[in-house]
Design an enzyme around this catalytic site. Sequence first.
Site, PDB file in Angstrom:
ATOM      1  N   GLU A 445       0.815  -1.220   0.000  1.00 54.95           N
ATOM      2  CA  GLU A 445       0.000   0.000   0.000  1.00 54.95           C
ATOM      3  C   GLU A 445       0.846   1.267   0.000  1.00 54.95           C
ATOM      4  O   GLU A 445       0.717   2.120   0.878  1.00 54.95           O
ATOM      5  CB  GLU A 445      -0.965  -0.021   1.189  1.00 54.95           C
ATOM      6  N   GLU A 517      -4.359 -10.410   0.767  1.00 52.60           N
ATOM      7  CA  GLU A 517      -5.179 -10.297   1.972  1.00 52.60           C
ATOM      8  C   GLU A 517      -6.607 -10.645   1.582  1.00 52.60           C
ATOM      9  O   GLU A 517      -7.117 -10.155   0.573  1.00 52.60           O
ATOM     10  CB  GLU A 517      -5.132  -8.878   2.554  1.00 52.60           C
TER      11      GLU A 517
END
Length: 999
Positions: A445, A517
């Site tokens: 991220e 994830e």
Amino acid sequence: MKFDLFHENPDVLHVGCEENRSYYLPFADLEEAESGESSRIIDLDGTWDFKYFDSFADSFINGFFSSDDEAGLPVDEFEMDEIEVPSVWQTYGYDGHQYTNVRYPFAYDPPFVPDDNPCGLYMRTFELSAEEISRKSYLNFEGVDSCFYLWINGEFAGYSQVSHSTSEFDISDYVTEGENSIAVLVLKWCDGSYLEDQDKLRMSGIFRDVYIISRPENHLRDYFVKTALSNNYKHADVKIELMKNGDVPVKCQLIAPDGEIVGVAEEENGEINFSIDNPVLWNAEEPELYIGIITAGDEVIVQHIGLSEVKVVNGVVLWNGQKIKIKGVNRHDSDPVTGYTISEEQALTDLLMMKQHNINAVRTSHYPNAPWFLDLCSELGFYVIAEADLESHGCATVYGDYDLNHYSALALDHRFDKAIMDRIQRSVIRDKNNACIFAWSLGNESGWGESLEEAGRWIKSYDPSRLTHYENCHVEAYGRKNDTSMLDLFSHMYWPTEEIDNYFSTDEVKKPFIQCEFIHAMGNGPGDIEDYMERMFKYDGFVGGLVWEWCDHAVYGGTTPDNKYIYRYGGDNGEFPHDDNFCMDGLVFPDRTPHTGLLEYKQGIRPIRAAWADDEKKSVKLTNMLDFKNAGDELNISYEIKNDGEVIAEGTLDADIAPHASRFYEIEGFTGEGTETLMLYYTAKNETAYCEEDYELGFDQLIYCEEKYNKPELIRGDIDISEDGTKIYISTDDFAYTINKKTAMFEKMVKLNETIITRPMELNIWRAPTDNDRTQRLEWEKFGYDRITTKVYEITAEVKDGLAVVNAKLGMGAIFIKKFLDIDLTWTIDAEGNINSRIIGNKDEKFPWFPRFGFRMFLPREFKNVEYFGYGPFESYQDKHLASCLDYFAENVKDMHEDYIKPQENGSHWGTRNVTVLNGKLALSFSSEKPISFNASEYTQEELTKKMHNYELTKCGDTVLCVDYRMSGIGSNSCGPELLPQYRMNEKNFVFDLDIQVI
């Protein structure tokens, strides 16, 4: 060396540091290597002197640095405390704990950080002998958050950053024989903190091991083990590339996994080579390791070597030529007492638990773990996505709102190009020789930009033998077209199942898909495991996923007077910003007690899957879900046939099933009467490093037949009905019930002088929001689902054919909210006090789906025993019941509560055919033709909604019983997709027919 301030200068990342190298610890000889204790290692862990400063700027003003000495020498005119190394200073009461997910904990002004920057001075002495002084001294810090300045014997010796990577200093020119001093000034923040914005509790200090390696002048500095397998995997070539400081002879003895010596080879042209026929290959199911004993001069280095190959063929990941599935978890270093500081024993506890629950992969989110962690993964058998210490998603919030256009700010900021490359190189170079590495992950991220593209290209040139991974490359900021050609995997987090189906909807060959994830495990969850498993096993190109995440992050706060653990999360320390309990999102509690979600995941990735082979159920199809091992080598299979919960036949099955293959079995013993189920148990064949023999690895339950619902017959007889303006009274000599005309619900119920309800019965659509309801909850509260009102439009009561019949029409809404549900309700009460309820509901489709629909009753606390035929023994929901089975269970109400740290809906049981609550004198039994859900608890849903911590909960004094037509599913919407439509209580029209027997 001249001292200067470097911690706000992204051009200066390391001063006085050695070049990156792979992790190893040298020994003086083979005997030491076999013992694991090296005389060449001077351990500096232990008690250090410590001084904490609230502000780095104040440390100058208070005389921490001599103003007239440009070397920046520490002075010791102030009192020092003591602290253990490794540790984080917050756990010793300095500074304060803070949990923030995305938002930076300081003003965004890269590369600058606040002048009021907390820091800690660490000091200690160490001894060096004359022999040690004759060799080189390399000081190693395996982890320091966030950066540090170093002095040896009062002289400035270096500076470094990158919290989760090793910093090594050659301090040979600074040390003398006898006593030496070391001083380390650790800063909480530096320019690197902009790249370390990981979703975790923020802690500081020397949190990993510190030691000195005593080495000869000429030594083997680094080496790179490379393996090449033939196309048929019958031959392996092992090459060890050597990088030396000076001239030193190097040789290596290679030992096979069975202890046989493969051979001894000496260096030739900077390499050592071995050729192996019929090699033993490494994979996560069979983690067979060769041992390389490298002798370089008077040093011995032991290196475990795994022979393997990972590649992509036609969009499918192959490991040693075999299709594999990543069934993994994301793991942070986290402990409620020790914080970031994790010992080998603590990490081993995590890994052994993972193996016990069929997990085969770990993503080191979002930074390199301790260097020895990879050794454990190689030995136990885990595929590892090794992630660099890089996350800068705080950029997305720097203008207040969350804006993807700003996500890539630092990835596009050329001032940070060097830092980003450095972090990725340090991760790869340190861990390159570990067998377990499945893929190198560039970070998490941080958007995408040229800096990451260059780093990805560097990885592919340095180590083309491993895959490359990075998820956030999909962010195309400011209209930039991203180049992702250097990434081998197509990664997305929390992709809805619909998107996965779309990705594989054509025959086009694409990159293998991985969910780095998925199935967010926060609180009561995850609830959509099987939906993802179906697709993972359906699509060869779907290589797998990793649950977010392994453990709840919390800070231990002692115990309450009644000995309940106090765990603190975001906001409990008065910090700003914070993100509440979003760190409580693991498969295990902080103390590693499993959540029911871990049991669910274990079942979702069980080694065998069973299904009826045909509609006639004449045979059972068992499929080996393992990628390399024959099931018969790994486990035993036994079965039971149960009739109405009683075992009527049992036996064992031959588990000889090849990897990915299926086998059919005919099992006899079914009667075809009552409710019959086939239970299949998969247990460990042998004792292993992580489980005992006969340990249950998973199970399957197949329903053979189910008894048609036997609706209780109502007993007709003499019943009295009377009423006044607000109540309807129904009674015989044995019971007396009162229905409130304003609610059409029972207000009082007494039978045989036993009180059945302590408060009026209620229609109920609310549940204490789960963490996965955190977004949907806003809609529910907006439409008043937590404050419903009912309006009875008409209600009549009569005795008809020896039965009391009450009919009512009512509506359900909320204050200032339009009515959203019309109900036709009929109560039928027989002469013995048994009840049939029939509800016909009509829901306004403009309103959101309900959390649940059913009745809530408050029973005297003496009704504490529960017997049910449904899905247990663990809490179960329509999308979360893999770990449970359909059977008869008996429990105490107090044991049916799942004690989530942030209270929420818990302990319900889906698919219940009947449930009975008993007080030793009376039994209250509920059943329906359509299976129901129920919940029995000592806590009200209001209490579970209101309280922020489990230790704050107060029991209501009654047994709270909810009997539901339907409870909505759990899902994983706390950070994942919305709950799938099929799991929502959202029928426009529904009929709830419930039989209640009071026995």
